[in-house]
Write a protein that holds these residues in place. Structure first.
Motif, mmCIF file in Angstrom:
data_model
loop_
_atom_site.group_PDB
_atom_site.id
_atom_site.type_symbol
_atom_site.label_atom_id
_atom_site.label_comp_id
_atom_site.label_asym_id
_atom_site.label_seq_id
_atom_site.Cartn_x
_atom_site.Cartn_y
_atom_site.Cartn_z
ATOM 1 N N TRP A 35 24.754 58.215 -64.836
ATOM 2 C CA TRP A 35 24.401 59.051 -65.988
ATOM 3 C C TRP A 35 25.653 59.634 -66.632
ATOM 4 C CZ3 TRP A 35 20.065 60.944 -68.653
ATOM 5 C CH2 TRP A 35 18.857 60.335 -68.297
ATOM 6 N N HIS A 36 26.599 60.070 -65.803
ATOM 7 C CA HIS A 36 27.839 60.640 -66.315
ATOM 8 C C HIS A 36 28.605 59.613 -67.139
ATOM 9 C CE1 HIS A 36 31.352 63.300 -66.340
ATOM 10 N NE2 HIS A 36 32.088 62.246 -66.034
ATOM 11 N N ILE A 53 30.161 57.294 -72.569
ATOM 12 C CA ILE A 53 30.139 56.257 -73.599
ATOM 13 C C ILE A 53 29.417 56.773 -74.842
ATOM 14 C CG2 ILE A 53 29.217 53.983 -74.183
ATOM 15 C CD1 ILE A 53 31.656 53.865 -72.383
ATOM 16 N N THR A 54 28.368 57.564 -74.635
ATOM 17 C CA THR A 54 27.627 58.147 -75.760
ATOM 18 C C THR A 54 28.505 59.101 -76.559
ATOM 19 O OG1 THR A 54 25.559 57.979 -74.495
ATOM 20 C CG2 THR A 54 25.567 59.473 -76.396
ATOM 21 N N VAL A 55 29.248 59.949 -75.851
ATOM 22 C CA VAL A 55 30.170 60.880 -76.520
ATOM 23 C C VAL A 55 31.234 60.111 -77.299
ATOM 24 C CG1 VAL A 55 31.999 62.577 -76.115
ATOM 25 C CG2 VAL A 55 29.803 62.811 -74.946
ATOM 26 N N LEU A 56 31.753 59.052 -76.711
ATOM 27 C CA LEU A 56 32.760 58.235 -77.395
ATOM 28 C C LEU A 56 32.192 57.646 -78.691
ATOM 29 C CD1 LEU A 56 35.540 56.867 -77.462
ATOM 30 C CD2 LEU A 56 34.567 55.037 -76.048
ATOM 31 N N LEU A 58 40.254 65.070 -77.124
ATOM 32 C CA LEU A 58 39.607 65.070 -75.811
ATOM 33 C C LEU A 58 38.344 64.218 -75.797
ATOM 34 C CD1 LEU A 58 40.060 68.842 -74.922
ATOM 35 C CD2 LEU A 58 41.042 66.916 -73.665
ATOM 36 N N LEU A 59 37.576 64.261 -76.896
ATOM 37 C CA LEU A 59 36.322 63.508 -76.937
ATOM 38 C C LEU A 59 36.557 62.008 -77.082
ATOM 39 C CD1 LEU A 59 34.031 65.853 -79.051
ATOM 40 C CD2 LEU A 59 34.317 65.707 -76.577
ATOM 41 N N LEU A 60 37.771 61.627 -77.441
ATOM 42 C CA LEU A 60 38.158 60.219 -77.389
ATOM 43 C C LEU A 60 38.849 59.897 -76.061
ATOM 44 C CD1 LEU A 60 39.608 59.740 -81.002
ATOM 45 C CD2 LEU A 60 37.438 58.851 -80.139
ATOM 46 N N GLY A 61 39.761 60.773 -75.660
ATOM 47 C CA GLY A 61 40.558 60.508 -74.459
ATOM 48 C C GLY A 61 39.780 60.567 -73.157
ATOM 49 N N LEU A 62 38.852 61.530 -73.042
ATOM 50 C CA LEU A 62 38.094 61.652 -71.792
ATOM 51 C C LEU A 62 37.225 60.423 -71.504
ATOM 52 C CD1 LEU A 62 37.020 65.396 -71.499
ATOM 53 C CD2 LEU A 62 38.120 64.013 -69.747
ATOM 54 N N PRO A 63 36.392 59.983 -72.444
ATOM 55 C CA PRO A 63 35.608 58.779 -72.162
ATOM 56 C C PRO A 63 36.473 57.543 -71.904
ATOM 57 C CG PRO A 63 34.682 59.960 -74.032
ATOM 58 C CD PRO A 63 36.015 60.579 -73.737
#
Length: 199
Positions: free
Chosen positions: A55-56, A61-64, A104-109
């Protein structure tokens, strides 16, 4: 960007419906992603932990995807201006915070995706059981994969805590604008039924 006119004749700028939907969908996914990340790393190995990891990863992937859509949408849709009375330093801080969020929302995923791709476990990533997400293309060299594993794990962990801290600052700033400054900043990102026209 849309807006209304208050009874005092002042323009009350607002984000458009698409921007609002993308913002709140991303916010929900971030909260779930952070909550699952903090929980799964403290769980004993087992099927429950495995499902939470899946799920995580799917949330990441959804956030990306949502972030990429937001960036494309932002190119043709300017956000409402910040209040004129807002000090220049605060405006700069707000813009830097938004840049930090996007980074962060690009780098984290991506770091999480890389971490999964070089993991010796070689576990698949399922998007909520609907389809599999392929691994990123990574070197076959074992030493290079180990280095990438270590780097991506460190970056993902530090990025997660940085995102959590920035999220607290973002929420605190939004509440300050709504409850203390009484300006349009938070209201501009809320649906009309939650943010009645001021005045």
């Amino acid at each position: 960007m849309t807006g209304t006119v208050t009874q005092e004749g002042q323009h009350d700028p607002r984000y458009g419906g698409v921007a609002m939907a993308l913002h709140w969908a991303t916010a929900a996914a971030i909260f779930l992603m952070l909550a699952s990340g903090l929980t799964m790393t403290r769980m004993a190995p087992g099927m429950t932990a495995f499902n939470l990891y899946q799920w995580h990863k799917a949330l990441g992937i959804t956030v990306l995807a949502l972030t990429l859509i937001r960036l494309v949408w932002r190119l043709g849709h300017r956000p409402p201006p910040l209040p004129d009375a807002m000090p220049a330093l605060e405006k700069l801080g707000a813009r830097l915070a938004h840049l930090g969020f996007y980074g962060l929302l690009l780098g984290l995923p991506l770091s999480g995706w890389l971490l999964v791709s070089v993991s010796p476990l070689n576990l698949p990533t399922s998007w909520f059981g609907y389809f599999l997400i392929p691994h990123l293309p990574v070197p076959a060299d074992a030493e290079m994969r180990q280095t990438l594993n270590s780097l991506s794990e460190t970056a993902h962990g530090l990025g997660g805590w940085t995102l959590l801290a920035l999220l607290f600052v973002h929420i605190a700033a939004a509440l300050r604008h709504a409850l203390i400054l009484h300006d349009h900043v938070l209201r501009s990102m809320l649906p009309r039924w939650l943010a009645p026209r001021k005045g």
